[in-house]
Structure formats: C-alpha cells, structure tokens
Design a protein around this motif. Structure first.
Motif, PDB file in Angstrom:
ATOM      1  N   ALA A  67       7.587  34.663  16.382  1.00  0.00           N
ATOM      2  CA  ALA A  67       9.047  34.553  16.418  1.00  0.00           C
ATOM      3  C   ALA A  67       9.668  35.727  17.177  1.00  0.00           C
ATOM      4  O   ALA A  67      10.602  35.548  17.968  1.00  0.00           O
ATOM      5  N   ILE A  68       9.138  36.931  16.957  1.00  0.00           N
ATOM      6  CA  ILE A  68       9.642  38.110  17.673  1.00  0.00           C
ATOM      7  C   ILE A  68       9.445  37.940  19.172  1.00  0.00           C
ATOM      8  O   ILE A  68      10.316  38.288  19.982  1.00  0.00           O
ATOM      9  N   ARG A  69       8.312  37.390  19.553  1.00  0.00           N
ATOM     10  CA  ARG A  69       8.041  37.183  20.981  1.00  0.00           C
ATOM     11  C   ARG A  69       9.015  36.170  21.579  1.00  0.00           C
ATOM     12  O   ARG A  69       9.536  36.372  22.689  1.00  0.00           O
ATOM     13  N   TYR A  70       9.267  35.078  20.858  1.00  0.00           N
ATOM     14  CA  TYR A  70      10.217  34.083  21.350  1.00  0.00           C
ATOM     15  C   TYR A  70      11.621  34.679  21.479  1.00  0.00           C
ATOM     16  O   TYR A  70      12.335  34.407  22.452  1.00  0.00           O
ATOM     17  N   VAL A  71      12.011  35.484  20.509  1.00  0.00           N
ATOM     18  CA  VAL A  71      13.330  36.141  20.559  1.00  0.00           C
ATOM     19  C   VAL A  71      13.392  37.106  21.744  1.00  0.00           C
ATOM     20  O   VAL A  71      14.412  37.207  22.428  1.00  0.00           O
ATOM     21  N   ASN A  72      12.284  37.804  22.006  1.00  0.00           N
ATOM     22  CA  ASN A  72      12.222  38.711  23.149  1.00  0.00           C
ATOM     23  C   ASN A  72      12.453  37.952  24.457  1.00  0.00           C
ATOM     24  O   ASN A  72      13.210  38.398  25.328  1.00  0.00           O
ATOM     25  N   VAL A  73      11.801  36.812  24.579  1.00  0.00           N
ATOM     26  CA  VAL A  73      11.986  35.983  25.778  1.00  0.00           C
ATOM     27  C   VAL A  73      13.434  35.525  25.896  1.00  0.00           C
ATOM     28  O   VAL A  73      14.031  35.551  26.988  1.00  0.00           O
ATOM     29  N   LEU A  74      14.025  35.117  24.776  1.00  0.00           N
ATOM     30  CA  LEU A  74      15.419  34.669  24.785  1.00  0.00           C
ATOM     31  C   LEU A  74      16.353  35.793  25.221  1.00  0.00           C
ATOM     32  O   LEU A  74      17.239  35.597  26.069  1.00  0.00           O
ATOM     33  N   PHE A  75      16.166  36.976  24.652  1.00  0.00           N
ATOM     34  CA  PHE A  75      17.004  38.123  25.023  1.00  0.00           C
ATOM     35  C   PHE A  75      16.818  38.489  26.491  1.00  0.00           C
ATOM     36  O   PHE A  75      17.777  38.893  27.160  1.00  0.00           O
ATOM     37  N   LEU A  76      15.594  38.352  26.992  1.00  0.00           N
ATOM     38  CA  LEU A  76      15.341  38.661  28.398  1.00  0.00           C
ATOM     39  C   LEU A  76      16.083  37.673  29.302  1.00  0.00           C
ATOM     40  O   LEU A  76      16.673  38.074  30.317  1.00  0.00           O
ATOM     41  N   ILE A  77      16.092  36.409  28.942  1.00  0.00           N
ATOM     42  CA  ILE A  77      16.803  35.405  29.741  1.00  0.00           C
ATOM     43  C   ILE A  77      18.302  35.692  29.734  1.00  0.00           C
ATOM     44  O   ILE A  77      18.970  35.660  30.781  1.00  0.00           O
ATOM     45  N   ILE A  78      18.846  35.996  28.557  1.00  0.00           N
ATOM     46  CA  ILE A  78      20.281  36.310  28.454  1.00  0.00           C
ATOM     47  C   ILE A  78      20.626  37.532  29.291  1.00  0.00           C
ATOM     48  O   ILE A  78      21.621  37.543  30.034  1.00  0.00           O
ATOM     49  N   SER A  79      19.806  38.572  29.187  1.00  0.00           N
ATOM     50  CA  SER A  79      20.061  39.806  29.943  1.00  0.00           C
ATOM     51  C   SER A  79      19.973  39.570  31.439  1.00  0.00           C
ATOM     52  O   SER A  79      20.770  40.119  32.209  1.00  0.00           O
ATOM     53  N   PHE A  80      19.022  38.747  31.855  1.00  0.00           N
ATOM     54  CA  PHE A  80      18.870  38.476  33.285  1.00  0.00           C
ATOM     55  C   PHE A  80      20.081  37.702  33.815  1.00  0.00           C
ATOM     56  O   PHE A  80      20.576  37.989  34.915  1.00  0.00           O
TER      57      PHE A  80
END
Length: 529
Positions: A67-80
C-alpha cells in the motif's frame, strides 16, 4: 572374527564396505566426486524455515508495504503533473495561478519533491539508515523554508498560494519518504523473522550498490535544499529594504509596480505646469544606472521634477503574468501614475531597450508628452537580438537554477554585497524576478512588442521634440546599430539634435563627456516650446 578391542577384522570390514556400496551406489558416487563451487557448504535445512536468499522472503508480502508503494506512485504522479503545470506557467500563466514572484522557487521545490519521491520509489526495497537520515535532514530544511515563506509577508505575497502549496507539499512528501523507509524496514524485518527465523543483517553487493547510489543522490539533494534555504534567508533580508515612493496594484490587482517622484510641481509664467521628466531605464534598474545623473540634473536646477518606476520584475516591482509585452508594461505604468495622482506634461527620457517602452507610452499619451529623449536606444528592427530562441533558453536555464542562489550567496559572504546590491544594484541581475522579466521580454520581443512599437511609430505625433544621443563605441563597432540610430532621429519631424559621444559606451552617462552632454540636452528639451 571380532578383535580383542571389539572391532572387526580387516577382511570383514572390507566385506561390510562392499555390501554398503552395493546397497547405495549413489552415495559411493557422491563420496568419490571432488568438491567444487556448486557443492553445498551446509546441509539442507529441515527446520521449516526458508533460506534468506529465497525470493519468497520479501517485505512485499505485507499489504501495508504494498500500500505504501502504491501511495508513493500516486504521489509521484500528482507531483509530476503539478511540476508540468508550473513549467507551463513560466511561459503562460494559467488563470488564478499567477504569483507575484518569479515562479522559479515553486518550480524548484516541486522538482525536489519529484526527485525525492522518485528516489524513494527506485530504492524502495532497500531501506537504509543513511536514506532515512538524509530524508529527515531534507524534511527539516524544507520545514524551515516553509516557516520563512509563511512568516515573511513580502515573500508570502510574492510566492502566493502556488508557492505556499508547493513548499507545504514538498515538506509533506519528504516526511512521507521517511515514514515509507521505516515501514519497509519494519516489513523486511518482520518477514525475515517469520520466514527465516531471524533478521538478516548482511547485504548483497547489489544492495550495497543501491544504498551507496541512493546516499550519494540524497547528499546532493541535501546540498540543494541547504542552498534553497540560504537563498530564502537572503530574500527575507532583502524584503526589509523599503522602497522610495510607493508600490501600486495594477492590472486588476494582479501585481504591484514601484513608482517614485522627486521634486515639487512647478508652474510657468502662464500658470501652466512645467513638464515632469519621466525616466525609463534600460537593461538594468534605474536606481543603479541613471539615477546619479538624473538626480544631479535635478540638484543643479536643470530640471525641476522627475519620476521613475521599475518595470515588472525589476527592483521593487513584482513580476507580471506571462506573456507580458512592452505595451502591457506601458499600460501598467499609466495605471500606476493615475493611482498616484500624477499628471503630465511629460518629457520621456529612456536608454537602451527602455526606448521601446517610452515610444509606446508616448504614442498612447500623445497629448501629454512634450518631448522624447533617446539615449543609445534600441531600434524595433533589432528586437531580434533580445528575442532569439537561444537567449531565451539561456534565460530559462538561469531562472531554473536561480533559487540555488550560489552567486548571490558568494557575493554576500565573500564580496560584501548588501541588500541594495541585490535589490537594484550590482547583483540585481542574479535575482529570479529579474531573470523572469528578461525571459518575458525575450518571449514576445519579435511578436507582440515589435507590433506595438511599429504601431507606436505610426501614431507618434510628428511635432514632438526629439533628441537622440548615441554611443560612439557602439556606432563604430556595429554599422547596423549606426544606421538604426540614424533612423531613430526620424520618428518625429522635430529633431532638436543627434549627438554621437565619441568615447562613451552604451551607458553614455558613464563618461564625463557623456554626462555633461546629457544634462545639457535634457535642459534644452525641457525648455523646448
């Protein structure tokens, strides 16, 4: 026959060995084969645990880690996506996203956030103490940056909600990286103890390389964060420098323009107001270039009053939304003058690229302008020199790295540069606001601005008195510049004089001959009927 000591005789022993070998020929082959690199050093485990190198021993077995990894990916997409939006806003300001500052700090914080999340994702499965400590240091400095921006009113107004959102998000993501690293380390420990019976303390060569790479990158990011913090401290220090005159909201209260006037309003024998000299600076702020000789002209009585302003992004003025042309700047000046209660008649004095702005202003205030004074002015046909794509790319690159402030920091620490130097003096060109203004000037020089000044030439009143002073050095160095200087003498039909100061550079007032001539010609223009 059994020996005295209970052991079998030699013949019997050999018979027994033969029987064993006949019963288990595979064991005979294993014993006869020599050990090599594939030979097991330890016997196979029969305790129910897996080998530590077994792929099944992974923190990804835990839902919390996944779940932490999926959230990390989500935050990375938002930041990008936010990073792309900020990149676009440097060139074209989206509605409600204009900040009165340069916008380069927002972009830097978001770039740092994207890098932080990307590093955390790439080295997700190899948590380390170095990674955790580095992320904590970055989060600490970003927290300091957030406090500075929120606490200093001038920085808060320049960065706007976009800048505040960017620094808050960057701080939150740095703290998330710390938490993510701890969760993965905990999950790795839990799975190793559950599946192998103990926590694994050794690392493979690949893991050590990953840890080393991540640590080096994080150290670089720490240095970047420290530079960002130091530059913000300098900006907060510079914000305490009070401007002469006042700053006025323009363009629907989107940004402020600094305007100041020196001297009292005077009247002639007929009861009409004497003209006020309105000064337009050249490539650098007025306060560090033209102020000395203009003020000297005021003190010695050559002129009675003068006003000056800072173009958007210069000195105390905010940056304007992008794109921004010379005509838009002239409109902003008109609005600021109106809010300040200033009225003509005006004698317009300008230098370098400032002549473009003055000519547009003159064409939009033909009844109020009683004279034009161009000091080595830029011709509209030469706007391509400041509007080239290569120059624009260099300005953008300088703007992107400007929040690091390494040149300003070196100047402040080792060269004794003061607030005045950074706001309008020797180091003003290093500021992100100034670079953004030059980038905006570059982007529309060959399009909007050129069209505006071409229209201004057609609108300009032919009877307006005109004085042109040119640099002798520039005229001799560049024949095209000489031809265009001559053409500038024809923008009206009332040329008072055209002077070429032999040994003067582009800033003609830097030589005694140039300054003396400028003061003399200015007095003639103010008194011209």
């Amino acid at each position: 026959m059994v020996s005295l000591w209970g052991s079998k005789s030699g013949d019997e022993q050999h018979d027994d060995d033969d029987r064993v070998n006949e019963d288990n020929p595979r064991q005979t082959n294993r014993q006869s084969r020599e050990a090599d690199e594939r030979t097991r050093l330890l016997p196979p485990r029969h305790d129910g645990y897996l080998d530590p190198d077994d792929p099944a021993v992974s923190p990804y077995n835990l839902f919390s880690v996944r779940a932490i990894r999926y959230v990390n990916v989500l935050f990375l997409i938002i930041s990008f996506l936010w990073w792309v939006l900020l990149l676009v806003s440097i060139f074209v300001s989206p509605p409600m996203m204009h900040s009165r500052g340069s916008g380069f700090f927002d972009f830097s914080f978001t770039t740092l956030t994207v890098g932080n999340l990307l590093i955390g994702l790439l080295f997700f499965s190899t948590p380390s103490r170095a990674m955790e400590i580095s992320s904590l240091i970055i989060a600490g400095f970003l927290l300091i940056d957030m406090v500075i921006i929120l606490a200093v009113q001038r920085l808060r107004s320049e960065e706007g909600w976009v800048g505040m959102a960017s620094i808050i998000w960057a701080t939150a993501m740095a703290l998330f990286n710390v938490m993510s690293d701890r969760v993965v380390a905990w999950g790795k420990k839990e799975e190793e103890e559950r599946l192998t019976g103990r926590q694994e303390t050794r690392r493979t060569l690949r893991e050590w390389c990953a840890v080393l790479t991540a640590t080096i990158i994080m150290v670089i990011m720490i240095v970047i964060t420290v530079l960002l913090t130091a530059t913000l401290i300098l900006r907060s220090r510079d914000a305490s420098l009070k401007p002469p005159g006042n700053r006025y909201f323009v363009d629907g209260d989107k940004y402020k323009v600094h305007l100041a006037c020196v001297g009292e309003i005077t009247y002639n024998d007929k009861g009409k107001r004497d003209p006020t000299v309105l000064v337009e600076a050249g490539e650098l702020p007025f306060e560090d270039t033209m102020d000395d000789w203009i003020y000297n002209s005021y003190k010695n009585g050559t002129i009675n009053r003068y006003c000056y302003y800072d173009r958007p992004g210069f000195a105390w003025s905010d940056n304007a939304p992008s794109p921004h042309s010379a005509g838009m700047t002239s409109d902003a000046l008109s609005e600021a003058l109106a809010k300040a209660g200033e009225e003509g008649p005006w004698v317009l004095v300008s230098a370098g690229v400032g002549s473009i702005y003055s000519r547009i202003f003159s064409s939009r205030h033909v009844r109020d302008v009683t004279g034009l004074f161009l000091i080595d002015g830029l011709h509209e046909d030469l706007l391509h020199r400041i509007g080239s794509p290569a120059r624009g790319f260099v300005l953008w690159g300088r703007g992107v790295i400007s929040p690091l402030g390494y040149d300003r920091l070196v100047g402040a620490i080792f060269r004794g540069r003061t607030r005045e130097d950074r706001v309008y003096g020797k180091s003003a060109y290093q500021a992100g606001k100034f670079i953004k203004a030059k980038l905006q000037e570059n982007l529309v020089a060959n399009s909007l601005t050129k069209n505006e000044v071409s229209q201004a030439r057609n609108i300009q009143t032919p009877s307006t008195p005109l004085i042109v002073v040119s640099s002798g050095i520039e005229v001799r160095r560049d024949h095209e510049w000489e031809r265009k200087q001559e053409d500038l003498t024809k923008i009206t039909d009332n040329l008072i004089s055209w002077d070429v100061v032999n040994k003067a550079p582009h800033r003609v007032w830097l030589t005694l001959e140039g300054r003396t001539l400028l003061e003399k010609r200015l007095g003639e223009l103010v008194r011209a009927k």
